[in-house]
Design an enzyme around this catalytic site. Structure first.
Site, short mmCIF file in Angstrom:
data_model
loop_
_atom_site.label_atom_id
_atom_site.label_comp_id
_atom_site.label_asym_id
_atom_site.label_seq_id
_atom_site.Cartn_x
_atom_site.Cartn_y
_atom_site.Cartn_z
N MET A 27 37.79 30.18 47.57
CA MET A 27 38.13 30.62 48.67
C MET A 27 36.02 31.47 48.40
O MET A 27 35.71 32.77 48.80
CB MET A 27 38.69 31.61 48.38
CG MET A 27 40.47 31.38 48.01
SD MET A 27 41.48 32.55 49.10
CE MET A 27 41.26 33.88 47.59
N HIS A 34 33.83 27.70 39.35
CA HIS A 34 33.09 27.11 40.41
C HIS A 34 32.54 26.30 40.20
O HIS A 34 33.00 24.83 40.66
CB HIS A 34 33.26 26.91 41.53
CG HIS A 34 34.04 28.88 41.97
ND1 HIS A 34 33.51 30.22 42.66
CD2 HIS A 34 35.44 28.84 42.60
CE1 HIS A 34 35.29 30.88 42.81
NE2 HIS A 34 35.55 29.98 42.65
N GLN A 58 47.42 34.30 52.17
CA GLN A 58 48.37 34.15 50.56
C GLN A 58 47.50 35.96 49.89
O GLN A 58 48.00 35.81 48.56
CB GLN A 58 47.19 33.51 49.20
CG GLN A 58 45.43 33.63 49.43
CD GLN A 58 45.03 32.56 48.84
OE1 GLN A 58 44.69 31.35 49.33
NE2 GLN A 58 44.30 32.56 47.57
O1 PAF Z 1 42.13 29.91 43.76
C1 PAF Z 1 41.66 30.13 44.94
O2 PAF Z 1 40.70 29.93 45.29
C2 PAF Z 1 42.51 29.65 45.96
O3 PAF Z 1 43.87 30.52 45.53
C3 PAF Z 1 42.23 28.17 46.56
C4 PAF Z 1 43.34 27.28 45.58
C5 PAF Z 1 41.20 27.83 46.72
C6 PAF Z 1 43.57 28.34 48.15
O4 PAF Z 1 43.03 29.40 48.83
#
Ligand code: PAF
Length: 281
Positions: A27, A34, A58
């Site tokens: 995100m 990341h 979400q």
């Molecule tokens: O972990 C995240 O950053 C989010 O939940 C994902 C997997 C990118 C889905 O939007």
């Protein structure tokens, strides 16, 4: 590094990338956690695609969708440095065109732990991840253990829907003092940043008790709760000791060979809700 903003453009780019594809869904507002996923994907695949999409489905109605941190320019520079081949960066309307009404729900697992505190959250996660998998068509997708329940749910979804890919789980990356890296850490002021360490302290306490042989299921969460309650800036949402695959809350500790234990917690530090976990083997 290609930057693709439409599903059609991403599909065309994907077709030009023959060979194994590693995918890192994010995100945005990237951090070292990341980057560790991107590096692993780079090491294990011929091509790497990352996505940056703050997924509205979400977030609950009173959550931080609007103010979720965003910094596209910095994110793209970071991904380029790790040798990512392409970034999928769709606007919301591209992922959810008007009239879009199909969702993926992983029953049971989605209602526990985070799901109990954030109704609908995992329906949004499963839906967007399924869509991203369909668009990017990776051989492997990389997720952090920091979101332990998300990983369990995505693995279950991939298995149940016969998705032809491997879900790779990478260890939680921590700041030097132990705080799990999270894009939401940016919300913390200096006093809150210090207080946030209580999550890691509670998990270390759980691990220490476990290592010393404590096996009464209720004793460890109780000690974790008491520790968190001593931190004035912290407000506990939940503490859990659950089976690491079924996410069932433990009434008794599994015996050798019956699976491992997920110690997890969610705590508000000021207005910021943080989560963390460790697996007790
Ligand atoms: O972990 C995240 O950053 C989010 O939940 C994902 C997997 C990118 C889905 O939007």
């Amino acid at each position: 590094m290609k930057v693709l903003e439409s599903v059609a453009a991403m599909r065309v780019a994907r077709q030009a990338m023959a060979g194994s594809m590693g995918f890192v869904p994010t995100m945005g507002y990237l951090h070292e956690g990341h980057m560790a996923l991107a590096r692993r994907a780079r090491a294990e695949n011929e091509h790497v695609v990352a996505s940056i999409f703050v997924n509205p489905t979400q977030f609950g109605p009173h959550e931080d969708f609007e103010r979720y941190p965003r910094n596209q320019e910095r994110d793209l520079a970071m991904l380029q440095k790790e040798g990512v081949d392409a970034v999928f960066l769709p606007p919301v309307v591209e992922m959810y065109p008007s009239g879009s009404c199909t969702y993926v729900t992983v029953e049971g697992l989605s209602q526990k732990l985070e799901g109990a505190s954030r109704p609908g959250h995992f329906r949004g996660v499963a839906t967007v991840v399924a869509k991203l998998f369909n668009i990017v068509q990776p051989a492997r997708a990389y997720f952090g253990q920091k979101d332990a329940q998300q990983v369990v749910i995505i693995k279950k979804m991939a298995a149940d829907l016969d998705m032809n890919l491997e879900i790779v789980v990478c260890p939680t990356v921590r700041e030097p003092d132990g705080l799990a890296m999270s894009s939401r850490n940016v919300y913390l002021n200096p006093a809150e940043r210090r207080a946030a360490l209580v999550l890691w302290q509670a998990l270390c306490l759980a691990r220490e008790m476990w290592q010393k042989g404590e096996r009464r299921a209720e004793v460890i969460p109780k000690a974790m709760r008491e520790l968190i309650q001593k931190e004035p800036l912290a407000r506990l949402d939940y503490v859990s000791l659950a089976h690491s695959q079924t996410l069932e809350e433990l009434e008794s500790i599994p015996k050798e060979g019956e699976g491992s234990v997920l110690a997890s917690l969610a705590v508000y530090i000021g207005k910021t809700r943080l989560i963390d976990n460790i697996v007790l083997e």
